[in-house]
Structure formats: structure tokens, C-alpha cells
Design a protein around this motif. Structure first.
Motif, PDB file in Angstrom:
ATOM      1  N   THR A 257       0.833  -1.195   0.000  1.00 57.61           N
ATOM      2  CA  THR A 257       0.000   0.000   0.000  1.00 57.61           C
ATOM      3  C   THR A 257       0.871   1.249   0.000  1.00 57.61           C
ATOM      4  O   THR A 257       1.859   1.320   0.730  1.00 57.61           O
ATOM      5  CB  THR A 257      -0.895   0.026   1.264  1.00 57.61           C
ATOM      6  OG1 THR A 257      -1.680  -1.168   1.305  1.00 57.61           O
ATOM      7  CG2 THR A 257      -1.818   1.229   1.258  1.00 57.61           C
TER       8      THR A 257
ATOM      9  N   TYR B  60     -11.962   0.596  -5.028  1.00 58.93           N
ATOM     10  CA  TYR B  60     -12.636  -0.594  -4.504  1.00 58.93           C
ATOM     11  C   TYR B  60     -13.132  -0.349  -3.082  1.00 58.93           C
ATOM     12  O   TYR B  60     -14.000  -1.066  -2.583  1.00 58.93           O
ATOM     13  CB  TYR B  60     -11.711  -1.819  -4.548  1.00 58.93           C
ATOM     14  CG  TYR B  60     -10.722  -1.888  -3.412  1.00 58.93           C
ATOM     15  CD1 TYR B  60     -11.042  -2.535  -2.220  1.00 58.93           C
ATOM     16  CD2 TYR B  60      -9.484  -1.271  -3.516  1.00 58.93           C
ATOM     17  CE1 TYR B  60     -10.139  -2.566  -1.171  1.00 58.93           C
ATOM     18  CE2 TYR B  60      -8.576  -1.310  -2.469  1.00 58.93           C
ATOM     19  CZ  TYR B  60      -8.914  -1.963  -1.306  1.00 58.93           C
ATOM     20  OH  TYR B  60      -8.021  -1.982  -0.270  1.00 58.93           O
TER      21      TYR B  60
ATOM     22  N   GLY C  13      -9.524   3.656  -1.370  1.00 57.43           N
ATOM     23  CA  GLY C  13      -8.491   2.728  -1.821  1.00 57.43           C
ATOM     24  C   GLY C  13      -8.720   2.268  -3.246  1.00 57.43           C
ATOM     25  O   GLY C  13      -9.841   1.923  -3.624  1.00 57.43           O
TER      26      GLY C  13
ATOM     27  N   ASN D 116      -7.180  -0.429  -6.301  1.00 55.11           N
ATOM     28  CA  ASN D 116      -6.343  -1.575  -6.612  1.00 55.11           C
ATOM     29  C   ASN D 116      -5.609  -1.245  -7.901  1.00 55.11           C
ATOM     30  O   ASN D 116      -6.227  -1.096  -8.950  1.00 55.11           O
ATOM     31  CB  ASN D 116      -7.201  -2.826  -6.780  1.00 55.11           C
ATOM     32  CG  ASN D 116      -6.372  -4.056  -7.085  1.00 55.11           C
ATOM     33  OD1 ASN D 116      -5.293  -3.989  -7.662  1.00 55.11           O
ATOM     34  ND2 ASN D 116      -6.903  -5.201  -6.723  1.00 55.11           N
TER      35      ASN D 116
ATOM     36  N   TYR E 290      -1.631  -3.836  -6.126  1.00 51.76           N
ATOM     37  CA  TYR E 290      -1.115  -3.012  -5.039  1.00 51.76           C
ATOM     38  C   TYR E 290      -2.153  -1.949  -4.725  1.00 51.76           C
ATOM     39  O   TYR E 290      -2.992  -1.625  -5.554  1.00 51.76           O
ATOM     40  CB  TYR E 290       0.211  -2.348  -5.431  1.00 51.76           C
ATOM     41  CG  TYR E 290       1.243  -3.359  -5.845  1.00 51.76           C
ATOM     42  CD1 TYR E 290       1.967  -4.063  -4.895  1.00 51.76           C
ATOM     43  CD2 TYR E 290       1.460  -3.637  -7.181  1.00 51.76           C
ATOM     44  CE1 TYR E 290       2.904  -5.006  -5.265  1.00 51.76           C
ATOM     45  CE2 TYR E 290       2.395  -4.594  -7.564  1.00 51.76           C
ATOM     46  CZ  TYR E 290       3.114  -5.271  -6.606  1.00 51.76           C
ATOM     47  OH  TYR E 290       4.024  -6.207  -6.976  1.00 51.76           O
ATOM     48  N   GLU E 291      -2.091  -1.402  -3.534  1.00 53.62           N
ATOM     49  CA  GLU E 291      -3.092  -0.419  -3.139  1.00 53.62           C
ATOM     50  C   GLU E 291      -2.550   0.996  -3.141  1.00 53.62           C
ATOM     51  O   GLU E 291      -1.471   1.267  -2.596  1.00 53.62           O
ATOM     52  CB  GLU E 291      -3.632  -0.727  -1.746  1.00 53.62           C
ATOM     53  CG  GLU E 291      -4.672   0.290  -1.307  1.00 53.62           C
ATOM     54  CD  GLU E 291      -5.509  -0.174  -0.141  1.00 53.62           C
ATOM     55  OE1 GLU E 291      -6.158   0.680   0.461  1.00 53.62           O
ATOM     56  OE2 GLU E 291      -5.504  -1.372   0.158  1.00 53.62           O
TER      57      GLU E 291
ATOM     58  N   GLY F 123      -3.810   4.316  -1.530  1.00 54.69           N
ATOM     59  CA  GLY F 123      -4.771   4.821  -0.571  1.00 54.69           C
ATOM     60  C   GLY F 123      -4.749   6.328  -0.523  1.00 54.69           C
ATOM     61  O   GLY F 123      -3.682   6.949  -0.578  1.00 54.69           O
TER      62      GLY F 123
END
Length: 121
Positions: free
Chosen positions: A11, A35, A43, A45, A49-50, A52
Motif C-alpha cells: 500500500t 474498490y 483505496g 487496486n 497493489y493499493e 490509498g
């Protein structure tokens, strides 16, 4: 063999002082809807990987730069600039066909781009 303590990047958090505007910009920039979408955190995707967005985070000057992998750095760099990002460092060939660039998103975060023909998941 000892188990590795780090599993890899998961993240990246960017400051989002105006969460609605930041979410709208990244939705366009990533061509993807979040998502997870709450008033305290959004957040996305991004290839597993995220990314944020945190409305309580503060943009820190000199903070670590995270480089997001791209297949065509020239196209992605121009796309982000057309969406309102400002060039931070222009495309540089850092050797062996690897290219990097950075932009400041409209909210002050530094976003890194890397085109690396040697890195495959």
C-alpha cells in the motif's frame, strides 16, 4: 533458510486534503474506480497493489517517492500532465533501458513513474 520478513510493497498512501477532488482525479488518472470508498479513506487496486487516499495525511516535503510501473512512460506522463499534474522531473534514462519520471499531482504528492523492461511479476 530463514523466512523473509518483507513480502513486498502492498500500500502507498497519498495525502488527500480534498478527498472528493483527489478521488475524482485518481479515478481519471488510473482509469479505475476505487474498490474502497469511505469518508475517511479511499483505496484503489493498482495492479495488485493499493493506492490509498487519506484526507488526514499531510504532504511531507522530501518524503519517499514511490515509483509506479508503467509500460509506456511517455504516454502515461503526458496523460497525467493533461489531467493537471505538474512535471517534477522529466523522463530520464537511468541505464539499461530503464526510464523514470515524477510529477506532482494537483494535491502536492510526488508520483513516480518507472518503465523497467527487466522487471516482471
Amino acid at each position: 533458510m530463514e523466512e523473509k520478513p518483507f513480502l513486498g510493497l502492498r500500500t502507498v498512501i497519498y495525502a488527500a486534503p480534498d478527498l472528493a477532488a483527489t478521488k475524482a482525479w485518481y479515478t481519471k488518472a488510473l482509469a479505475s474506480e476505487p474498490y474502497f470508498d469511505e469518508p475517511f479513506y479511499v483505496g484503489f487496486n493498482v495492479g495488485g497493489y493499493e493506492l490509498g487516499l487519506d484526507p488526514n495525511a499531510v504532504v511531507a516535503e522530501g518524503s519517499t517517492i514511490t515509483y509506479w510501473g508503467v509500460a509506456a512512460i511517455h504516454e502515461v506522463l503526458h496523460r497525467l500532465i493533461n489531467l493537471g499534474a505538474v512535471l517534477h522531473t522529466d523522463i530520464q534514462d537511468v541505464g539499461d533501458g530503464i526510464k523514470t519520471a515524477t510529477v506532482n499531482d494537483p494535491f502536492g504528492n510526488v508520483v513516480g513513474l518507472i518503465e523497467n523492461p527487466h522487471f516482471h511479476l
